[in-house]
Design an enzyme around this catalytic site. Structure first.
Site, PDB file in Angstrom:
ATOM      1  N   GLN A 287      -7.757 -11.741   2.382  1.00  0.00           N
ATOM      2  CA  GLN A 287      -7.313 -12.232   1.066  1.00  0.00           C
ATOM      3  C   GLN A 287      -8.419 -13.058   0.417  1.00  0.00           C
ATOM      4  O   GLN A 287      -9.035 -13.896   1.081  1.00  0.00           O
ATOM      5  CB  GLN A 287      -6.054 -13.088   1.209  1.00  0.00           C
ATOM      6  CG  GLN A 287      -4.803 -12.301   1.578  1.00  0.00           C
ATOM      7  CD  GLN A 287      -4.216 -11.516   0.410  1.00  0.00           C
ATOM      8  OE1 GLN A 287      -4.817 -11.378  -0.649  1.00  0.00           O
ATOM      9  NE2 GLN A 287      -3.031 -10.969   0.628  1.00  0.00           N
ATOM     10  N   TYR A 316       0.730  -3.418   8.217  1.00  0.00           N
ATOM     11  CA  TYR A 316      -0.411  -3.531   7.285  1.00  0.00           C
ATOM     12  C   TYR A 316      -1.125  -4.852   7.583  1.00  0.00           C
ATOM     13  O   TYR A 316      -1.272  -5.707   6.730  1.00  0.00           O
ATOM     14  CB  TYR A 316       0.051  -3.483   5.826  1.00  0.00           C
ATOM     15  CG  TYR A 316       0.902  -2.288   5.490  1.00  0.00           C
ATOM     16  CD1 TYR A 316       0.316  -1.142   4.956  1.00  0.00           C
ATOM     17  CD2 TYR A 316       2.278  -2.293   5.725  1.00  0.00           C
ATOM     18  CE1 TYR A 316       1.090  -0.030   4.639  1.00  0.00           C
ATOM     19  CE2 TYR A 316       3.054  -1.184   5.421  1.00  0.00           C
ATOM     20  CZ  TYR A 316       2.461  -0.068   4.874  1.00  0.00           C
ATOM     21  OH  TYR A 316       3.231   1.018   4.574  1.00  0.00           O
ATOM     22  N   GLU A 337      -2.518  -1.236  11.614  1.00  0.00           N
ATOM     23  CA  GLU A 337      -3.461  -1.279  10.494  1.00  0.00           C
ATOM     24  C   GLU A 337      -4.349  -0.036  10.605  1.00  0.00           C
ATOM     25  O   GLU A 337      -4.675   0.365  11.710  1.00  0.00           O
ATOM     26  CB  GLU A 337      -4.259  -2.594  10.621  1.00  0.00           C
ATOM     27  CG  GLU A 337      -5.638  -2.639  10.029  1.00  0.00           C
ATOM     28  CD  GLU A 337      -5.646  -2.595   8.504  1.00  0.00           C
ATOM     29  OE1 GLU A 337      -4.863  -3.321   7.874  1.00  0.00           O
ATOM     30  OE2 GLU A 337      -6.444  -1.809   7.960  1.00  0.00           O
ATOM     31  N   ASP A 385       2.991  -6.039   4.293  1.00  0.00           N
ATOM     32  CA  ASP A 385       2.010  -6.530   3.316  1.00  0.00           C
ATOM     33  C   ASP A 385       1.135  -5.347   2.901  1.00  0.00           C
ATOM     34  O   ASP A 385      -0.049  -5.304   3.218  1.00  0.00           O
ATOM     35  CB  ASP A 385       1.182  -7.637   3.996  1.00  0.00           C
ATOM     36  CG  ASP A 385       0.228  -8.317   3.039  1.00  0.00           C
ATOM     37  OD1 ASP A 385       0.282  -8.050   1.820  1.00  0.00           O
ATOM     38  OD2 ASP A 385      -0.603  -9.121   3.513  1.00  0.00           O
ATOM     39  N   CYS A 412       1.416  -6.966  -3.610  1.00  0.00           N
ATOM     40  CA  CYS A 412       0.383  -7.263  -4.606  1.00  0.00           C
ATOM     41  C   CYS A 412       0.565  -6.388  -5.833  1.00  0.00           C
ATOM     42  O   CYS A 412      -0.303  -6.336  -6.695  1.00  0.00           O
ATOM     43  CB  CYS A 412      -1.012  -7.097  -4.005  1.00  0.00           C
ATOM     44  SG  CYS A 412      -1.317  -5.454  -3.366  1.00  0.00           S
TER      45      CYS A 412
HETATM   46  N1  SAH Z   1      -1.779  -8.654   6.092  1.00  0.00           N
HETATM   47  C1  SAH Z   1      -3.209  -8.662   5.882  1.00  0.00           C
HETATM   48  C2  SAH Z   1      -3.729  -7.428   5.159  1.00  0.00           C
HETATM   49  C3  SAH Z   1      -3.017  -7.033   3.900  1.00  0.00           C
HETATM   50  S1  SAH Z   1      -3.871  -5.873   2.884  1.00  0.00           S
HETATM   51  C4  SAH Z   1      -3.655  -9.927   5.195  1.00  0.00           C
HETATM   52  O1  SAH Z   1      -2.841 -10.600   4.577  1.00  0.00           O
HETATM   53  O2  SAH Z   1      -4.831 -10.251   5.261  1.00  0.00           O
HETATM   54  C5  SAH Z   1      -3.222  -4.363   3.341  1.00  0.00           C
HETATM   55  C6  SAH Z   1      -3.831  -3.780   4.599  1.00  0.00           C
HETATM   56  O3  SAH Z   1      -3.159  -2.538   4.846  1.00  0.00           O
HETATM   57  C7  SAH Z   1      -5.310  -3.452   4.512  1.00  0.00           C
HETATM   58  O4  SAH Z   1      -5.955  -4.068   5.597  1.00  0.00           O
HETATM   59  C8  SAH Z   1      -5.370  -1.922   4.618  1.00  0.00           C
HETATM   60  O5  SAH Z   1      -6.490  -1.482   5.344  1.00  0.00           O
HETATM   61  C9  SAH Z   1      -4.100  -1.589   5.363  1.00  0.00           C
HETATM   62  N2  SAH Z   1      -3.488  -0.264   5.129  1.00  0.00           N
HETATM   63  C10 SAH Z   1      -3.602   0.529   4.054  1.00  0.00           C
HETATM   64  N3  SAH Z   1      -2.811   1.614   4.177  1.00  0.00           N
HETATM   65  C11 SAH Z   1      -2.193   1.502   5.376  1.00  0.00           C
HETATM   66  C12 SAH Z   1      -1.238   2.311   6.069  1.00  0.00           C
HETATM   67  N4  SAH Z   1      -0.789   3.439   5.573  1.00  0.00           N
HETATM   68  N5  SAH Z   1      -0.797   1.863   7.266  1.00  0.00           N
HETATM   69  C13 SAH Z   1      -1.248   0.711   7.794  1.00  0.00           C
HETATM   70  N6  SAH Z   1      -2.136  -0.096   7.184  1.00  0.00           N
HETATM   71  C14 SAH Z   1      -2.611   0.296   5.979  1.00  0.00           C
END
Ligand code: SAH
Length: 457
Positions: A287, A316, A337, A385, A412
């Site tokens: 973030q 995620y 992830e 997320d 988001c």
């Molecule tokens: N929770 C974390 C990341 C949130 S951003 C934080 O707050 O820092 C969303 C994340 O989802 C990213 O790291 C992206 O690489 C991942 N992502 C995207 N598509 C996805 C999917 N289909 N399954 C799992 N993760 C995914």
């Protein structure tokens, strides 16, 4: 030929009646909408028509006849022109209100759930200088390496050194790195011809640790004097603990390529979040507003109301920031992830913080969640997320099938969040309260957090 109520280059006086979700002023001439940058509701402006499209046109303010009391002075109009800070002409209290209304709007229009209460947006005390990461394109202009940002909807570089919303130390680092590269006669990328060498300079700086990473994105792997340059960057900017070359040979808008090598120091930086230490690699999501991320996570943790016996899913997960922040409070954390480097970081981050009850897997949430449902993983709380595209229907079904007591949804993108709430409702999960948190002051991006529970629980 179709007739429009305005013609290109015509100058007319209009009243702004609305603001689009991207922060453009809207005026109507005989029902035909015109979008105007740097114009706020209620303002009377004389505009020049720049473009006449089929359904709408674009105009540029030539003169303000009356100004909105909600207007604030814009430090530099390039902030609006480039889309770096497209709401920076609206005072901050109104920005927060604008975001609350955006959420109310999608809940009414997309989810058809006007009854859900939207709390006031939690803002920042100092809503600028917050970004811990910058990705800056490099071009040659008048014979010199130039850094800045693209004009909105184009790839024309506007030279900029003060980005206003970025950590000022990052702004300074970009200029310093650019000047070093100029001294070494490094060629800038030429996008039209797909020629030249240096495409982007990326800088990340730990909010608490002040550790800095510099990523130089190049079009070719061979980097003459690359190591020497990286050493000079470290000498001039002692906070830099990592210099990385990322190679992107494609003609593409995607910034990072696959191949990387460390030119100086480590392959990552470390920073703290809610008292835990996190290692962050160049390819991992993190973030960009650390201070407000802590506020957001605290809200998410409060909504989850965790117990020591709880099993938690962190979907995620990125580098595991959410799951690892709660691991001490619960029995076990399972996370997933898609980016392998981020999962490597999450596993390492568990070790760094002496956490032994967290399991992170590489894979898509919509693939892994149904698999876990089959394997009888039975979470009490699921944190989600997702990126802007929101949740996959398969994921939502698998999550609800596991019958968690709570699903904490961090979003988001209010539009996909509203769409997903409809799917959750069909499977019996509801919320009655959404909390917006301002992670992106001066921009139109809106972050929200909420908890969904089974209706009759
Ligand atoms: N929770 C974390 C990341 C949130 S951003 C934080 O707050 O820092 C969303 C994340 O989802 C990213 O790291 C992206 O690489 C991942 N992502 C995207 N598509 C996805 C999917 N289909 N399954 C799992 N993760 C995914």
């Amino acid at each position: 030929m179709k007739e429009y109520p305005v013609t290109k280059n015509q100058e007319i006086q209009v009243t702004i009646i609305d603001l689009t979700h991207e922060g453009m002023g809207v005026a109507k001439v005989d029902g035909y909408p015109i979008f105007i940058e740097n114009a706020l509701p209620q303002e009377e402006v004389r505009v020049k028509i720049l473009k006449v499209g089929n359904k709408f046109g674009f105009g540029k303010v030539m003169e303000f006849i009356t100004e909105s009391p909600e207007r604030q002075t814009v430090e530099n109009e390039d902030l609006l022109r480039t889309g770096i800070a497209p709401l920076s002409h609206l005072n901050y209290a109104k920005q927060l209100e604008f975001k609350q209304h955006q959420v109310q709007n999608v809940l009414t229009k997309i989810a058809k759930m006007p009854e859900i209460k939207v709390a006031e947006t939690i803002g920042m005390e100092q809503p600028f200088g917050y970004r811990n990461k910058a990705q800056i394109p490099v071009r040659k202009i008048d014979g010199v390496l130039t850094t800045g940002f693209y004009r909105k909807n184009s790839h024309q570089l506007i030279a900029m050194e003060d980005f206003y919303i970025q950590d000022p130390a990052i702004d300074q680092a970009i200029v310093a790195v650019r000047n070093i590269l100029q001294r070494f006669n490094i060629k800038a990328y030429n996008e039209e011809a797909n020629e030249g060498f240096l495409r982007h300079i990326i800088v990340r700086r730990g909010h608490y640790s002040h550790e800095m990473m510099v990523v130089l994105v190049t079009r070719k792997p061979k980097f003459f004097k690359g190591i020497e340059i990286a050493n000079v960057i470290h000498e001039e900017l002692p906070e830099v603990v990592s210099v990385i070359q990322n190679v992107n040979e494609e003609k593409t808008n995607v910034i990072l390529g696959k191949e990387e090598r460390v030119l100086f120091g480590k392959a990552y930086i470390e920073d703290q979040l809610l008292g835990k230490t996190f290692r962050i690699s160049s390819k991992s999501f993190y973030q960009v507003n650390t201070e407000q991320t802590e506020v957001l996570y605290q809200k998410a943790i409060e909504l989850a109301d965790l117990k020591p016996t709880d099993v938690v899913v962190d979907a995620y997960a990125g580098i595991g920031t959410i799951g690892l922040s709660v691991a001490d409070k619960v029995d076990h954390v399972y996370g997933m992830e898609t980016i392998k480097e981020a999962v490597d970081d999450a596993r390492e981050n568990a070790k760094l913080n002496n956490i032994t009850n967290a399991t992170y897997l590489v894979g898509k949430a919509e693939k892994i969640m149904p698999q876990w449902a089959k394997e009888d993983v039975a979470p009490n709380v699921v944190f989600v997320d997702p990126p802007r595209k929101g949740l996959d229907q398969t994921f939502i079904e698998a999550a609800c099938e596991m019958q968690p007591e709570k699903i904490v949804y961090i979003s988001c993108n209010p539009s996909t969040m509203a769409r997903d709430l409809v799917h959750f409702a069909e499977l019996g999960y509801h919320t009655d309260n959404v909390q917006p948190v301002d992670l992106f002051p001066q921009t139109y991006h809106v972050e929200t957090v909420m908890v969904l529970c089974p209706k009759n629980a």
